[in-house]
Design a protein around this motif. Structure first.
Motif, mmCIF file in Angstrom:
data_model
loop_
_atom_site.group_PDB
_atom_site.id
_atom_site.type_symbol
_atom_site.label_atom_id
_atom_site.label_comp_id
_atom_site.label_asym_id
_atom_site.label_seq_id
_atom_site.Cartn_x
_atom_site.Cartn_y
_atom_site.Cartn_z
ATOM 1 N N GLU A 226 68.876 -4.756 22.463
ATOM 2 C CA GLU A 226 69.179 -4.626 23.659
ATOM 3 C C GLU A 226 68.538 -3.015 23.510
ATOM 4 O OE1 GLU A 226 72.409 -4.924 24.270
ATOM 5 O OE2 GLU A 226 73.445 -7.412 24.832
ATOM 6 N N LYS A 227 68.496 -2.663 23.482
ATOM 7 C CA LYS A 227 67.986 -1.052 22.923
ATOM 8 C C LYS A 227 66.769 -0.714 22.985
ATOM 9 C CE LYS A 227 72.129 1.537 21.527
ATOM 10 N NZ LYS A 227 72.681 0.462 21.366
ATOM 11 N N MET A 228 65.664 -1.735 22.489
ATOM 12 C CA MET A 228 64.543 -1.884 22.818
ATOM 13 C C MET A 228 64.121 -2.140 23.591
ATOM 14 S SD MET A 228 63.379 -3.532 18.701
ATOM 15 C CE MET A 228 63.149 -2.923 17.518
ATOM 16 N N GLU A 229 64.249 -3.150 24.335
ATOM 17 C CA GLU A 229 64.454 -4.197 25.704
ATOM 18 C C GLU A 229 64.309 -2.209 26.823
ATOM 19 O OE1 GLU A 229 66.228 -7.582 26.066
ATOM 20 O OE2 GLU A 229 64.607 -8.087 24.793
ATOM 21 N N ASP A 230 65.438 -1.926 27.009
ATOM 22 C CA ASP A 230 65.678 -0.748 27.651
ATOM 23 C C ASP A 230 64.708 0.579 27.095
ATOM 24 O OD1 ASP A 230 67.805 -1.785 28.839
ATOM 25 O OD2 ASP A 230 69.136 -1.525 27.495
ATOM 26 N N ASN A 231 64.401 0.574 26.307
ATOM 27 C CA ASN A 231 63.284 1.841 25.736
ATOM 28 C C ASN A 231 61.636 1.634 25.246
ATOM 29 O OD1 ASN A 231 65.761 4.389 25.815
ATOM 30 N ND2 ASN A 231 66.689 2.535 25.236
ATOM 31 N N LEU A 232 61.242 0.595 27.102
ATOM 32 C CA LEU A 232 60.014 0.407 26.352
ATOM 33 C C LEU A 232 58.755 1.447 26.170
ATOM 34 C CD1 LEU A 232 59.472 -3.597 27.184
ATOM 35 C CD2 LEU A 232 60.270 -2.281 25.079
ATOM 36 N N TYR A 267 58.326 -6.222 15.544
ATOM 37 C CA TYR A 267 59.247 -7.025 16.875
ATOM 38 C C TYR A 267 59.185 -5.995 17.566
ATOM 39 C CZ TYR A 267 62.234 -9.445 19.877
ATOM 40 O OH TYR A 267 63.839 -10.088 20.611
ATOM 41 N N TYR A 268 59.854 -4.695 17.826
ATOM 42 C CA TYR A 268 59.223 -3.437 18.809
ATOM 43 C C TYR A 268 57.547 -3.712 19.345
ATOM 44 C CZ TYR A 268 61.286 0.634 21.542
ATOM 45 O OH TYR A 268 62.366 1.501 22.237
ATOM 46 N N LEU A 269 57.438 -3.938 18.536
ATOM 47 C CA LEU A 269 55.910 -3.445 19.506
ATOM 48 C C LEU A 269 55.331 -4.705 20.323
ATOM 49 C CD1 LEU A 269 52.908 -2.641 19.122
ATOM 50 C CD2 LEU A 269 52.142 -3.772 17.078
ATOM 51 N N GLU A 270 55.341 -6.101 20.132
ATOM 52 C CA GLU A 270 55.511 -7.316 20.605
ATOM 53 C C GLU A 270 56.335 -7.245 21.842
ATOM 54 O OE1 GLU A 270 56.480 -10.077 18.296
ATOM 55 O OE2 GLU A 270 54.795 -10.468 16.430
ATOM 56 N N LEU A 271 57.665 -6.380 21.739
ATOM 57 C CA LEU A 271 58.225 -6.543 23.157
ATOM 58 C C LEU A 271 57.022 -5.747 24.241
ATOM 59 C CD1 LEU A 271 61.827 -5.526 22.440
ATOM 60 C CD2 LEU A 271 60.499 -7.815 23.800
ATOM 61 N N ARG A 272 56.835 -3.952 24.021
ATOM 62 C CA ARG A 272 55.499 -3.562 24.534
ATOM 63 C C ARG A 272 54.103 -4.261 24.939
ATOM 64 N NH1 ARG A 272 55.349 0.430 19.875
ATOM 65 N NH2 ARG A 272 54.190 1.816 21.944
ATOM 66 N N LEU A 273 53.851 -5.011 24.649
ATOM 67 C CA LEU A 273 53.257 -5.250 24.438
ATOM 68 C C LEU A 273 52.898 -6.860 25.355
ATOM 69 C CD1 LEU A 273 51.099 -6.004 20.559
ATOM 70 C CD2 LEU A 273 50.152 -4.944 22.657
ATOM 71 N N LYS A 274 53.573 -7.485 25.477
ATOM 72 C CA LYS A 274 54.470 -8.551 26.260
ATOM 73 C C LYS A 274 54.412 -8.006 27.525
ATOM 74 C CE LYS A 274 56.455 -11.891 23.369
ATOM 75 N NZ LYS A 274 57.373 -12.388 22.332
ATOM 76 N N LYS A 275 54.824 -6.892 27.876
ATOM 77 C CA LYS A 275 55.922 -5.721 29.137
ATOM 78 C C LYS A 275 53.715 -5.369 29.418
ATOM 79 C CE LYS A 275 57.345 -2.087 31.492
ATOM 80 N NZ LYS A 275 58.166 -1.067 31.266
ATOM 81 N N SER A 276 53.177 -4.693 28.422
ATOM 82 C CA SER A 276 52.013 -4.795 28.880
ATOM 83 C C SER A 276 50.970 -5.592 29.988
ATOM 84 C CB SER A 276 50.520 -3.905 27.759
ATOM 85 O OG SER A 276 50.374 -5.050 27.404
ATOM 86 N N ARG A 277 51.047 -6.639 29.335
ATOM 87 C CA ARG A 277 50.064 -8.075 29.433
ATOM 88 C C ARG A 277 50.958 -8.307 31.036
ATOM 89 N NH1 ARG A 277 50.012 -14.384 29.804
ATOM 90 N NH2 ARG A 277 48.155 -14.781 29.627
ATOM 91 N N CYS A 305 45.320 -2.536 19.419
ATOM 92 C CA CYS A 305 46.880 -3.452 18.774
ATOM 93 C C CYS A 305 47.152 -4.824 20.133
ATOM 94 C CB CYS A 305 47.935 -2.816 19.668
ATOM 95 S SG CYS A 305 48.754 -1.500 18.083
ATOM 96 N N TYR A 306 46.483 -4.677 21.538
ATOM 97 C CA TYR A 306 46.645 -5.582 22.067
ATOM 98 C C TYR A 306 45.514 -6.516 21.575
ATOM 99 C CZ TYR A 306 46.680 -8.258 26.713
ATOM 100 O OH TYR A 306 47.726 -8.439 27.865
#
Length: 327
Positions: A226-232, A267-277, A305-306
């Motif tokens: 949850e903290k990861m998702e709140d701090n992308l 895992y954090y990187l994947e969250l950020r990449l999904k948001k970037s897409r 990374c993408y």
């Protein structure tokens, strides 16, 4: 106000279909009205389908949908609902935006289902109103229209503006409309008839709970994610995440390896990449700004990374020709 008892019956609802609209929220907006008519044995509502030019519109599932006419064929007393779907930025027609501004000045009730909220926002019709949009589109929507009150709820009814997030949320919005206009007993009967009970509150979350999404109920792991998702945009370091969860960095690593089969950094990187897409496909933000919004300080690192994750560069994701990639 949308939901007040109409001055006369039947109340008219006009749905304007945008190319590549998603069919489920459109039919979810219509069917409760049809069943309300049947169960009440009255002609409470009537509806019609429209496109900008009066031509059939292809939905996102490729079904070609016939319409009753163009924008000018919409009755002056109709509440207007914009049905959006895929690639909404590309399909936001300037003629529709202009027409919406004109009818809104007359006091027409205007709403949207799914990504139709983007069209209303482009027309400036959501300024000062609560609104919502599908959770997949919410990051891009809030980046494009940061001044709007986008709640992320199932649906929002605020004065003469109403929006639903997509999928079956239009059912809940229309049932709320029926309850406000013709009583909760009829709305409950309609909900039962379509096997949709109970009627959901507008503020409920669109997405499943995080434990349900990741298939894990470990409280500390859920709290960390949850903290990861709140701090992308400004990623937290593993040491900070571990400290906030009262863990050592080694315990943090073991926790992610055990339950998610990857490191917390991965895992954090994947969250950020999904948001970037999501931002690349749903906004006009530059690739550099997308990178910054997702916590990448270097565009080259973001691109690397993408490509490693999706098999194509951010530019290719948008279909930018090779000759234009050196911008």
């Amino acid at each position: 106000m949308f939901g007040d008892k109409p001055k006369s019956l039947p109340q008219t609802v006009a749905l304007v279909l945008v190319p590549q609209f998603t069919m489920m929220p459109v039919t979810s907006a219509i069917e409760p009205l049809r069943i309300a008519n049947r169960l009440s044995e009255q002609n409470l509502y009537k509806w019609s389908l429209h496109s900008v030019d009066g031509q059939p519109v292809a939905a996102s599932n490729s079904i070609l949908t016939m319409v009753n006419g163009d924008l000018e064929a919409i009755p002056s007393d109709a509440a207007v609902i914009i049905g959006g779907g895929l690639d909404i930025q590309r399909h936001t027609d300037k003629r529709l935006v202009s027409w919406l501004r004109k009818v809104a000045r007359r006091g027409v009730q205007v709403g949207a289902v799914c990504t139709g909220a983007h069209v209303l926002a482009e027309a400036g019709l959501l300024d000062g109103f609560r609104c919502t949009i599908h959770w997949e589109n919410l990051p891009g929507f809030t980046e494009a229209f940061p001044e709007l009150k986008a709640t992320g709820g199932l649906f929002e009814i605020d004065g003469d503006r109403f929006t639903s997030a997509g999928g079956t949320t239009a059912i809940d919005m229309m049932l709320t409309l029926i309850a406000g206009q013709h009583g909760p007993d009829l709305a409950a009967a309609v909900a039962e008839a379509i096997l949709h009970s109970p009627i959901r509150h507008h503020s409920e979350n669109q997405r499943m709970s995080l434990p349900a999404r990741i298939g894990v109920r470990h409280p500390k792991l859920v709290s960390i994610i949850e903290k990861m998702e709140d701090n992308l945009e400004d990623p937290l370091s593993p040491s900070i995440l571990a400290k906030q969860a009262s863990l050592s960095t080694r315990q943090l690593e073991r926790l992610f390896r055990r339950y998610l089969d990857r490191s917390p950094k991965r895992y954090y990187l994947e969250l950020r990449l999904k948001k970037s897409r999501s931002l690349l496909l749903q906004t006009d933000m530059s690739v550099i700004n997308v990178a910054l919004a997702c916590g990448f300080s270097s565009p080259s690192h973001f691109s690397k990374c993408y490509r490693a994750y999706y098999g194509r560069t951010p530019y290719r994701e948008r279909g930018v020709p090779v000759a234009e990639m050196a911008e």
